[in-house]
Motif scaffolding. Sequence first.
Motif, PDB file in Angstrom:
ATOM      1  N   LYS A  57       0.995  -1.014   0.104  1.00 44.54           N
ATOM      2  CA  LYS A  57       0.012   0.075  -0.004  1.00 44.54           C
ATOM      3  C   LYS A  57       0.939   1.292   0.057  1.00 44.54           C
ATOM      4  O   LYS A  57       1.728   1.315   0.705  1.00 44.54           O
ATOM      5  CB  LYS A  57      -1.028  -0.019   1.350  1.00 44.54           C
ATOM      6  CG  LYS A  57      -1.969  -1.082   1.177  1.00 44.54           C
ATOM      7  CD  LYS A  57      -2.723  -0.934   2.411  1.00 44.54           C
ATOM      8  CE  LYS A  57      -3.821  -2.165   2.558  1.00 44.54           C
ATOM      9  NZ  LYS A  57      -4.650  -2.085   3.742  1.00 44.54           N
ATOM     10  N   LYS A  58       0.525   1.952  -0.971  1.00 43.48           N
ATOM     11  CA  LYS A  58       1.310   3.421  -1.002  1.00 43.48           C
ATOM     12  C   LYS A  58       1.033   4.329   0.040  1.00 43.48           C
ATOM     13  O   LYS A  58      -0.171   4.542   0.689  1.00 43.48           O
ATOM     14  CB  LYS A  58       1.048   4.135  -2.350  1.00 43.48           C
ATOM     15  CG  LYS A  58       2.118   5.392  -2.363  1.00 43.48           C
ATOM     16  CD  LYS A  58       1.897   5.913  -3.888  1.00 43.48           C
ATOM     17  CE  LYS A  58       0.575   6.552  -4.126  1.00 43.48           C
ATOM     18  NZ  LYS A  58       0.374   7.145  -5.491  1.00 43.48           N
ATOM     19  N   GLU A  59       2.165   5.183   0.780  1.00 43.93           N
ATOM     20  CA  GLU A  59       1.831   6.025   1.597  1.00 43.93           C
ATOM     21  C   GLU A  59       2.964   7.213   1.649  1.00 43.93           C
ATOM     22  O   GLU A  59       4.155   6.818   0.925  1.00 43.93           O
ATOM     23  CB  GLU A  59       1.998   5.545   3.046  1.00 43.93           C
ATOM     24  CG  GLU A  59       1.524   6.294   4.093  1.00 43.93           C
ATOM     25  CD  GLU A  59       0.151   7.072   4.095  1.00 43.93           C
ATOM     26  OE1 GLU A  59       0.054   8.008   3.258  1.00 43.93           O
ATOM     27  OE2 GLU A  59      -0.629   6.702   4.661  1.00 43.93           O
ATOM     28  N   ILE A  60       2.662   8.304   1.926  1.00 47.51           N
ATOM     29  CA  ILE A  60       3.816   9.475   1.831  1.00 47.51           C
ATOM     30  C   ILE A  60       3.427  10.144   3.006  1.00 47.51           C
ATOM     31  O   ILE A  60       2.497  10.646   3.497  1.00 47.51           O
ATOM     32  CB  ILE A  60       3.311  10.214   0.512  1.00 47.51           C
ATOM     33  CG1 ILE A  60       3.775   9.453  -0.675  1.00 47.51           C
ATOM     34  CG2 ILE A  60       4.826  11.315   0.576  1.00 47.51           C
ATOM     35  CD1 ILE A  60       3.382  10.114  -1.677  1.00 47.51           C
ATOM     36  N   LEU A  61       4.529  10.495   3.878  1.00 46.90           N
ATOM     37  CA  LEU A  61       4.492  11.071   4.874  1.00 46.90           C
ATOM     38  C   LEU A  61       4.952  12.622   4.416  1.00 46.90           C
ATOM     39  O   LEU A  61       5.986  12.877   3.812  1.00 46.90           O
ATOM     40  CB  LEU A  61       5.643  10.758   5.917  1.00 46.90           C
ATOM     41  CG  LEU A  61       5.685  11.687   7.384  1.00 46.90           C
ATOM     42  CD1 LEU A  61       6.235  10.832   8.522  1.00 46.90           C
ATOM     43  CD2 LEU A  61       6.524  12.951   7.105  1.00 46.90           C
ATOM     44  N   ILE A  62       4.019  13.516   4.564  1.00 45.11           N
ATOM     45  CA  ILE A  62       3.804  14.965   4.116  1.00 45.11           C
ATOM     46  C   ILE A  62       4.304  16.006   5.479  1.00 45.11           C
ATOM     47  O   ILE A  62       3.515  16.061   6.218  1.00 45.11           O
ATOM     48  CB  ILE A  62       2.890  15.208   3.192  1.00 45.11           C
ATOM     49  CG1 ILE A  62       2.835  14.269   2.095  1.00 45.11           C
ATOM     50  CG2 ILE A  62       2.850  16.627   2.792  1.00 45.11           C
ATOM     51  CD1 ILE A  62       1.420  14.566   1.415  1.00 45.11           C
ATOM     52  N   TYR A  63       5.317  16.676   5.323  1.00 41.93           N
ATOM     53  CA  TYR A  63       5.765  17.804   6.065  1.00 41.93           C
ATOM     54  C   TYR A  63       5.355  19.054   5.671  1.00 41.93           C
ATOM     55  O   TYR A  63       5.847  19.360   4.504  1.00 41.93           O
ATOM     56  CB  TYR A  63       7.397  17.570   6.404  1.00 41.93           C
ATOM     57  CG  TYR A  63       7.677  18.444   7.466  1.00 41.93           C
ATOM     58  CD1 TYR A  63       7.031  18.732   8.813  1.00 41.93           C
ATOM     59  CD2 TYR A  63       9.021  19.382   7.318  1.00 41.93           C
ATOM     60  CE1 TYR A  63       7.596  19.342   9.633  1.00 41.93           C
ATOM     61  CE2 TYR A  63       9.273  20.115   8.316  1.00 41.93           C
ATOM     62  CZ  TYR A  63       8.535  20.202   9.287  1.00 41.93           C
ATOM     63  OH  TYR A  63       9.004  21.319  10.513  1.00 41.93           O
ATOM     64  N   MET A  64       4.498  19.625   6.630  1.00 38.24           N
ATOM     65  CA  MET A  64       3.941  21.164   6.019  1.00 38.24           C
ATOM     66  C   MET A  64       4.589  22.065   7.072  1.00 38.24           C
ATOM     67  O   MET A  64       4.472  21.773   8.277  1.00 38.24           O
ATOM     68  CB  MET A  64       2.579  21.187   5.939  1.00 38.24           C
ATOM     69  CG  MET A  64       1.940  20.110   4.858  1.00 38.24           C
ATOM     70  SD  MET A  64       0.260  20.602   4.620  1.00 38.24           S
ATOM     71  CE  MET A  64       0.189  21.936   3.697  1.00 38.24           C
ATOM     72  N   LYS A  65       4.922  23.304   6.575  1.00 39.94           N
ATOM     73  CA  LYS A  65       5.401  24.389   7.602  1.00 39.94           C
ATOM     74  C   LYS A  65       4.821  25.702   7.016  1.00 39.94           C
ATOM     75  O   LYS A  65       4.672  25.937   5.733  1.00 39.94           O
ATOM     76  CB  LYS A  65       6.887  24.617   7.401  1.00 39.94           C
ATOM     77  CG  LYS A  65       7.742  25.009   8.668  1.00 39.94           C
ATOM     78  CD  LYS A  65       9.167  24.718   8.341  1.00 39.94           C
ATOM     79  CE  LYS A  65       9.716  25.151   9.685  1.00 39.94           C
ATOM     80  NZ  LYS A  65      11.314  25.089   9.716  1.00 39.94           N
ATOM     81  N   ASP A  66       4.168  26.222   7.964  1.00 40.03           N
ATOM     82  CA  ASP A  66       3.329  27.542   7.469  1.00 40.03           C
ATOM     83  C   ASP A  66       2.213  27.487   6.552  1.00 40.03           C
ATOM     84  O   ASP A  66       2.435  27.888   5.516  1.00 40.03           O
ATOM     85  CB  ASP A  66       4.350  28.559   7.247  1.00 40.03           C
ATOM     86  CG  ASP A  66       5.184  29.176   8.322  1.00 40.03           C
ATOM     87  OD1 ASP A  66       4.770  28.947   9.462  1.00 40.03           O
ATOM     88  OD2 ASP A  66       6.472  29.296   8.292  1.00 40.03           O
ATOM     89  N   HIS A  67       1.776  25.959   6.693  1.00 34.84           N
ATOM     90  CA  HIS A  67       0.819  25.792   5.566  1.00 34.84           C
ATOM     91  C   HIS A  67       1.114  25.412   4.265  1.00 34.84           C
ATOM     92  O   HIS A  67       0.539  25.426   3.041  1.00 34.84           O
ATOM     93  CB  HIS A  67      -0.389  26.974   5.544  1.00 34.84           C
ATOM     94  CG  HIS A  67      -0.972  27.325   6.902  1.00 34.84           C
ATOM     95  ND1 HIS A  67      -1.834  26.336   7.549  1.00 34.84           N
ATOM     96  CD2 HIS A  67      -0.926  28.388   7.495  1.00 34.84           C
ATOM     97  CE1 HIS A  67      -2.122  26.984   8.759  1.00 34.84           C
ATOM     98  NE2 HIS A  67      -1.585  27.990   8.848  1.00 34.84           N
ATOM     99  N   LYS A  68       2.307  25.222   4.197  1.00 34.24           N
ATOM    100  CA  LYS A  68       2.932  24.897   2.802  1.00 34.24           C
ATOM    101  C   LYS A  68       3.747  23.628   2.628  1.00 34.24           C
ATOM    102  O   LYS A  68       4.490  23.365   3.780  1.00 34.24           O
ATOM    103  CB  LYS A  68       3.823  26.002   2.346  1.00 34.24           C
ATOM    104  CG  LYS A  68       4.711  25.771   1.126  1.00 34.24           C
ATOM    105  CD  LYS A  68       5.486  27.127   0.828  1.00 34.24           C
ATOM    106  CE  LYS A  68       6.343  26.773  -0.522  1.00 34.24           C
ATOM    107  NZ  LYS A  68       7.059  27.837  -1.015  1.00 34.24           N
TER     108      LYS A  68
END
Length: 339
Positions: A57-68
Motif C-alpha cells: 500500500k502506498k503512503e507518503i509522509l508529508i511535512y508542512m510548514k506555515d501551511h506549505k
Amino acid sequence: MFNSKNSTIHYFSELSSDSQINAKRELEDIIADTNDLVTTGHNLNLLDILCSSFNYKKEILIYMKDHKIEGFIPLLIIGNKAVSVPHFSYGGYIGRNQISSHEYLDFINSLKAKYKGDFLIRDFKKITDYVFDDKVACFLELERDSEQQFKKFTSKLRSQIRKAEKNGLRVEEASIDEFFSIYLISMHRLGSPHLPLEFFHEIQDNYHGGMVKVFSVRKDNQIIGSSIVLSFKDFSEVTWAATLKEYNHLAPNMLLYWEMINYCITNGMKVFSFGRATKNTGSLKFKKQWGSEEIQLSWNYGTPRKLRVESLTFLTNIWKYCPQFIIRRLGPLLTRYIY
C-alpha cells in the motif's frame, strides 16, 4: 495528522482526492528544485510500481510548514510496517530546505504513533536509536565525456576493460526476459530468492521520470551477463546485475560496467551508483576500484531490530540446492517480505 508549533505532518492516504492531486504536484516541484540528493527511491512513480508488483500500500509522509509542503518521506506499507523504500537502498526525507534534528524527531514520533514503531527508513544519516549500518553505497561522480572518464581510471582498470574486449565480448541492449534468465541463475547460485519476472516487466513498462536500460554482455551469440540501469533526475544506478560464473575469467563485468557508465555519461547523468554492498567484502572492493566514493547507508528502525533472514546462512545453503522448479515458485512469494 501530527502538529508541532507552526508545522504539521500529514499522510497522503488521509487526504481527499483533490488534495492528493495538489499534493502530488507540490511534491514533484520539490523533487525538481531540492538541493538534497534525489535517488531512484524518491521517484513517486516507483511507489505505484511496487504496489502493483507486490500488493503493498502506498503512503507518503508529508511535512508542512506555515501551511506549505516543505518535504516528504516516500513509504510503502507491508502488512503493518512502513518501509522507505523496499527493494531499493534509499528512501528517507527530501525537502525544500535542510531540517533540524527536532524536525526529524517529529517525523519519528509521528511514525511511532501511526505504526506503533514498526517502520524502516533507509537514509544516509542516523535518525533513530536503532540503526543497521553494515551497508554502504558507492557513488561515482561522472565526468562530462567518456574519454575523460576513461582516463581517470587506473591503468589496471583500463587494461581489464580492454581484456574483455580482446576476449571477444561485446555489450548490447537486452530484453527483460534475457536479463531475467541470467539473474535467476545468479540468485540461485548465491542462495537468495529472486524478485518476480512481472516486477521487472512493470519497471520496463511503467517507470516514468527517468530512463530504464537493459544491458547484456555477449560472447559470440550467447548472453553471459546482464544488468538494469535506472535513473531519476541526474542520478543513475545499476540496480540489478548478474553474470554467468563460468565466464567470469573473460572479465565480462568490467566491460558491462564500463558500457553502463559510458551510457549514463552520454545521457547527461552526474552520478553513477554501483548500488549497495556490505562492508569489507569483495563486492565492495569491486565497486571501489572504479574510483567511486563509499557512502554510509543508515537503515533506521523504529524498534530494536529483529533477527534478519539474511543473517541465517543455513537458509542460504538450503536455497542453493533447491531445484529450479521450487525456487521459481517460492522466490517471488518470499521476496514480498524480504526487501
